[in-house]
Design a protein around this motif. Structure first.
Motif, PDB file in Angstrom:
ATOM      1  N   HIS A  28       0.774  -1.214   0.083  1.00 30.98           N
ATOM      2  CA  HIS A  28      -0.101  -0.053  -0.195  1.00 30.98           C
ATOM      3  C   HIS A  28       0.768   1.212   0.092  1.00 30.98           C
ATOM      4  O   HIS A  28       0.725   2.390  -0.669  1.00 30.98           O
ATOM      5  N   ASN A  29       2.171   1.119   0.859  1.00 25.43           N
ATOM      6  CA  ASN A  29       2.993   2.390   0.816  1.00 25.43           C
ATOM      7  C   ASN A  29       3.681   2.537  -0.499  1.00 25.43           C
ATOM      8  O   ASN A  29       3.812   3.841  -0.906  1.00 25.43           O
ATOM      9  N   THR A  32       1.036   4.091  -3.092  1.00 20.29           N
ATOM     10  CA  THR A  32       0.797   5.665  -2.502  1.00 20.29           C
ATOM     11  C   THR A  32       2.088   6.348  -3.129  1.00 20.29           C
ATOM     12  O   THR A  32       1.821   7.588  -3.665  1.00 20.29           O
ATOM     13  N   THR A  35       1.977   6.490  -6.996  1.00 21.44           N
ATOM     14  CA  THR A  35       0.834   7.239  -7.407  1.00 21.44           C
ATOM     15  C   THR A  35       1.148   9.034  -7.367  1.00 21.44           C
ATOM     16  O   THR A  35       0.911   9.494  -8.086  1.00 21.44           O
TER      17      THR A  35
END
Length: 108
Positions: A28-29, A32, A35
């Protein structure tokens, strides 16, 4: 990459859960960060394009440097909505319909 051993005890199962949750957080990190980097690059490319295009426009119409935003907007709208500009865009397949009329000025 080999298969992981199937956990058999409660401790092994909990360790596997903890490992998997940690891996999810890491992914997830990473998502992020990627992105954010992608958005930053898109902004950089857009800014460069806008600055280049504005510079070209100012080169041919130096009076734009002294115009306020409203006059600049009106001038560019007049240029873009001229029959010559519409024909130019249609010939290149970039426009196939009419531009809607601006409610403020009544100009196409």
């Amino acid at each position: 990459m080999g298969r992981r051993k199937t956990p058999e005890t409660r401790e092994e199962m909990q360790a596997e859960i903890d490992y998997t949750e940690n891996k999810i957080r890491q992914l997830h990190n990473q998502e992020t960060a990627l992105t954010a980097a992608y958005s930053k690059e898109e902004r950089r490319v857009r800014t460069r394009r806008l600055c280049t295009e504005a510079g070209i426009l100012e080169h041919y119409v130096p009076e734009l440097k002294t115009m306020d935003e409203r006059n600049t907007s009106d001038f560019i709208r007049l240029i873009a909505c001229s029959e010559v500009a519409k024909k130019f865009l249609r010939m290149r397949g970039l426009r196939n319909d009419e531009v809607p009329t601006d409610p403020d000025t009544g100009i196409n």
